[in-house]
Structure formats: C-alpha cells, structure tokens
Design a protein around this motif. Structure first.
Motif, PDB file in Angstrom:
ATOM      1  N   SER A  52     -61.744  97.542 134.726  1.00  0.00           N
ATOM      2  CA  SER A  52     -63.132  97.070 134.691  1.00  0.00           C
ATOM      3  C   SER A  52     -64.007  97.855 135.656  1.00  0.00           C
ATOM      4  O   SER A  52     -65.162  98.164 135.345  1.00  0.00           O
ATOM      5  CB  SER A  52     -63.197  95.569 134.996  1.00  0.00           C
ATOM      6  N   ALA A  53     -63.469  98.194 136.813  1.00  0.00           N
ATOM      7  CA  ALA A  53     -64.239  98.989 137.779  1.00  0.00           C
ATOM      8  C   ALA A  53     -64.635 100.328 137.169  1.00  0.00           C
ATOM      9  O   ALA A  53     -65.779 100.784 137.338  1.00  0.00           O
ATOM     10  CB  ALA A  53     -63.423  99.198 139.059  1.00  0.00           C
ATOM     11  N   ILE A  54     -63.727 100.941 136.438  1.00  0.00           N
ATOM     12  CA  ILE A  54     -64.036 102.216 135.783  1.00  0.00           C
ATOM     13  C   ILE A  54     -65.044 101.997 134.663  1.00  0.00           C
ATOM     14  O   ILE A  54     -66.017 102.745 134.530  1.00  0.00           O
ATOM     15  CB  ILE A  54     -62.754 102.892 135.256  1.00  0.00           C
ATOM     16  N   ALA A  55     -64.840 100.962 133.867  1.00  0.00           N
ATOM     17  CA  ALA A  55     -65.737 100.687 132.736  1.00  0.00           C
ATOM     18  C   ALA A  55     -67.169 100.440 133.208  1.00  0.00           C
ATOM     19  O   ALA A  55     -68.122 100.906 132.586  1.00  0.00           O
ATOM     20  CB  ALA A  55     -65.229  99.481 131.945  1.00  0.00           C
ATOM     21  N   TYR A  56     -67.312  99.708 134.303  1.00  0.00           N
ATOM     22  CA  TYR A  56     -68.643  99.371 134.801  1.00  0.00           C
ATOM     23  C   TYR A  56     -69.259 100.476 135.656  1.00  0.00           C
ATOM     24  O   TYR A  56     -70.470 100.472 135.878  1.00  0.00           O
ATOM     25  CB  TYR A  56     -68.599  98.076 135.614  1.00  0.00           C
ATOM     26  N   ALA A  57     -68.461 101.417 136.129  1.00  0.00           N
ATOM     27  CA  ALA A  57     -68.969 102.458 137.035  1.00  0.00           C
ATOM     28  C   ALA A  57     -69.971 103.378 136.357  1.00  0.00           C
ATOM     29  O   ALA A  57     -70.986 103.742 136.959  1.00  0.00           O
ATOM     30  CB  ALA A  57     -67.812 103.278 137.604  1.00  0.00           C
ATOM     31  N   ALA A  58     -69.710 103.751 135.138  1.00  0.00           N
ATOM     32  CA  ALA A  58     -70.613 104.677 134.439  1.00  0.00           C
ATOM     33  C   ALA A  58     -70.551 104.410 132.942  1.00  0.00           C
ATOM     34  O   ALA A  58     -70.097 105.248 132.165  1.00  0.00           O
ATOM     35  CB  ALA A  58     -70.230 106.116 134.738  1.00  0.00           C
ATOM     36  N   PRO A  59     -71.012 103.225 132.516  1.00  0.00           N
ATOM     37  CA  PRO A  59     -70.903 102.912 131.093  1.00  0.00           C
ATOM     38  C   PRO A  59     -71.849 103.769 130.251  1.00  0.00           C
ATOM     39  O   PRO A  59     -72.949 104.098 130.690  1.00  0.00           O
ATOM     40  CB  PRO A  59     -71.294 101.434 131.025  1.00  0.00           C
ATOM     41  N   ASP A  60     -71.392 104.120 129.066  1.00  0.00           N
ATOM     42  CA  ASP A  60     -72.239 104.870 128.139  1.00  0.00           C
ATOM     43  C   ASP A  60     -73.392 103.998 127.651  1.00  0.00           C
ATOM     44  O   ASP A  60     -74.484 104.484 127.406  1.00  0.00           O
ATOM     45  CB  ASP A  60     -71.432 105.313 126.911  1.00  0.00           C
ATOM     46  N   SER A  61     -73.099 102.698 127.491  1.00  0.00           N
ATOM     47  CA  SER A  61     -74.076 101.773 126.908  1.00  0.00           C
ATOM     48  C   SER A  61     -73.598 100.343 127.119  1.00  0.00           C
ATOM     49  O   SER A  61     -72.465 100.111 127.543  1.00  0.00           O
ATOM     50  CB  SER A  61     -74.208 102.042 125.408  1.00  0.00           C
ATOM     51  N   ASP A  62     -74.477  99.395 126.780  1.00  0.00           N
ATOM     52  CA  ASP A  62     -74.051  97.999 126.792  1.00  0.00           C
ATOM     53  C   ASP A  62     -72.925  97.774 125.786  1.00  0.00           C
ATOM     54  O   ASP A  62     -72.049  96.940 125.995  1.00  0.00           O
ATOM     55  CB  ASP A  62     -75.227  97.067 126.468  1.00  0.00           C
ATOM     56  N   LEU A  63     -72.946  98.543 124.700  1.00  0.00           N
ATOM     57  CA  LEU A  63     -71.896  98.414 123.691  1.00  0.00           C
ATOM     58  C   LEU A  63     -70.535  98.795 124.276  1.00  0.00           C
ATOM     59  O   LEU A  63     -69.531  98.142 123.991  1.00  0.00           O
ATOM     60  CB  LEU A  63     -72.209  99.273 122.468  1.00  0.00           C
ATOM     61  N   ALA A  64     -70.488  99.820 125.106  1.00  0.00           N
ATOM     62  CA  ALA A  64     -69.226 100.225 125.735  1.00  0.00           C
ATOM     63  C   ALA A  64     -68.671  99.095 126.600  1.00  0.00           C
ATOM     64  O   ALA A  64     -67.461  98.828 126.577  1.00  0.00           O
ATOM     65  CB  ALA A  64     -69.424 101.489 126.564  1.00  0.00           C
ATOM     66  N   ILE A  65     -69.538  98.430 127.346  1.00  0.00           N
ATOM     67  CA  ILE A  65     -69.094  97.296 128.171  1.00  0.00           C
ATOM     68  C   ILE A  65     -68.645  96.145 127.276  1.00  0.00           C
ATOM     69  O   ILE A  65     -67.601  95.518 127.527  1.00  0.00           O
ATOM     70  CB  ILE A  65     -70.216  96.849 129.140  1.00  0.00           C
ATOM     71  N   ALA A  66     -69.416  95.858 126.234  1.00  0.00           N
ATOM     72  CA  ALA A  66     -69.045  94.774 125.320  1.00  0.00           C
ATOM     73  C   ALA A  66     -67.677  95.047 124.691  1.00  0.00           C
ATOM     74  O   ALA A  66     -66.834  94.142 124.599  1.00  0.00           O
ATOM     75  CB  ALA A  66     -70.110  94.607 124.236  1.00  0.00           C
ATOM     76  N   GLU A  67     -67.454  96.279 124.280  1.00  0.00           N
ATOM     77  CA  GLU A  67     -66.154  96.620 123.696  1.00  0.00           C
ATOM     78  C   GLU A  67     -65.031  96.477 124.720  1.00  0.00           C
ATOM     79  O   GLU A  67     -63.935  96.018 124.378  1.00  0.00           O
ATOM     80  CB  GLU A  67     -66.196  98.033 123.106  1.00  0.00           C
ATOM     81  N   HIS A  68     -65.296  96.847 125.962  1.00  0.00           N
ATOM     82  CA  HIS A  68     -64.287  96.654 127.017  1.00  0.00           C
ATOM     83  C   HIS A  68     -63.958  95.165 127.154  1.00  0.00           C
ATOM     84  O   HIS A  68     -62.780  94.784 127.218  1.00  0.00           O
ATOM     85  CB  HIS A  68     -64.802  97.222 128.347  1.00  0.00           C
TER      86      HIS A  68
END
Length: 195
Positions: A77-93
């Motif tokens: 999660s730290a990696i996912a939130y550090a530099a997300p491409d978009s809100d969609l990338a976070i949602a998919e995570h």
C-alpha cells in the motif's frame, strides 16, 4: 534487468498457483526466491517491489500468518499510494489486493472498508466509463463480501446498487444480480427482525 524479469516471472507463477489454490508450498518457495532477488535489483517504488509485497501478503494470509501478511500489505500500500497513476490505480489496488487479502484473513470489515473506499474514489470521476465500470464491479464484490460475512441484508443492498449501474458494465447480466440464496436469507432476517 534480467533479475527483475526473473523476479516478475517467479511472482507471476506464484500468483497463478495462489489463484488456483494449488501447491501452497511451491507458492511459498517462489515468493521466497523472489524475496531474495527483488531488494537487490529494484528501487523502493519499483513495480516489482509492489508485486512482491502483494504476493507475499497473500501467501502469508493463506498460511494464516496474519501479522506478516499485514506487514507486506502495508508495504504494498505504501508503494501504491506513493506515486499513483490515478484514482483508478488506487481503487484497483484496494479491490484486487487489499480486500482479497483481508478476506483470506477473515477480516471482512476491513475488506468491506477497502471496497467502499475504492467506490468513493471512483465516484469522483462519473464522466469516465472505466471508473463507472469499476464501481459496478465493486458493488458486486461488496455483495459477495457481505455474503461471506453473513450480512445478507447488506449483501442484497450492495447487489441492488450494482443493478442500478448494470448499464455501465460491458457485459450482459441476468437480473436480479443478487443470488436467490442471499435474497432468501435476507428475507428471513427481515421477517425475524420486523424490518
């Protein structure tokens, strides 16, 4: 670069075996092998580190090692939130990694929270079809989570929310979306509680 590719291959194979619920000892071995390679050939925010942390988290969850699973999930999660491409990338995570790991750990409330958070993120982009599709899929997943948790009324409500968005899905769906077994259990609970 070759070591990165090797790590990615090991992790892809581990994910395939986990998805098929096959040979957990082989999964563990593949994840451990990748765990040796990944720190040596990647930077802190590289995709391979994210991929490793997600796979290790699920592997530990499948082994029943809650603390280690949550540590790896936190790293992912730290990696996912550090530099997300978009809100969609976070949602998919949240939908593809966080919720399933919590489900494996029987932490249904945490899985529910992750999916609800993903729905809220996607809700910020009503103009984008891909976000609306993700909301539709997320409500179906949420209904399944509630079902696993024995919360049949909430499951029925989540499937009803998905039905309102069925036009956002690229697929044909047979309505109602809520399985009859869940509707029956929800009806019994409603009659027993006077709802």
């Amino acid at each position: 670069e070759a070591k990165k590719q090797l790590a990615a291959c090991l992790l892809d194979k581990a994910r395939t075996l986990m998805s098929a619920e096959m040979d957990q000892s082989q999964v563990r071995k593949l994840v451990q092998e990748a765990g040796v390679i990944v720190p040596l050939c990647t930077e802190p925010l590289d995709y391979e580190r994210y991929q490793y942390a997600c796979n290790a988290a699920m592997c530990y969850a499948m082994d029943g090692s809650t603390e280690q699973a949550l540590q790896q999930l936190e790293a992912a999660s730290a990696i996912a939130y550090a530099a997300p491409d978009s809100d969609l990338a976070i949602a998919e995570h949240l939908i593809e990694e966080v919720a399933p790991i919590h489900i494996e750990l029987k932490q249904f409330k945490e899985a529910e929270d992750a999916v609800i958070q993903a729905i809220a993120l996607c809700g910020k982009h009503p103009e984008a079809l891909r976000y609306r599709e993700t909301i539709f899929d997320a409500f179906i997943f949420l209904g399944r989570i509630y079902d696993m948790a024995g919360e049949y009324i909430k499951a029925e409500e989540a499937f009803a929310e998905a039905e309102k968005r069925v036009h956002d899905s690229p697929y044909e769906w047979k309505l109602p979306l809520c399985p009859e077994e869940i509707r029956t259990k929800a009806k019994i609970i409603k009659s027993d509680t006077g709802r």
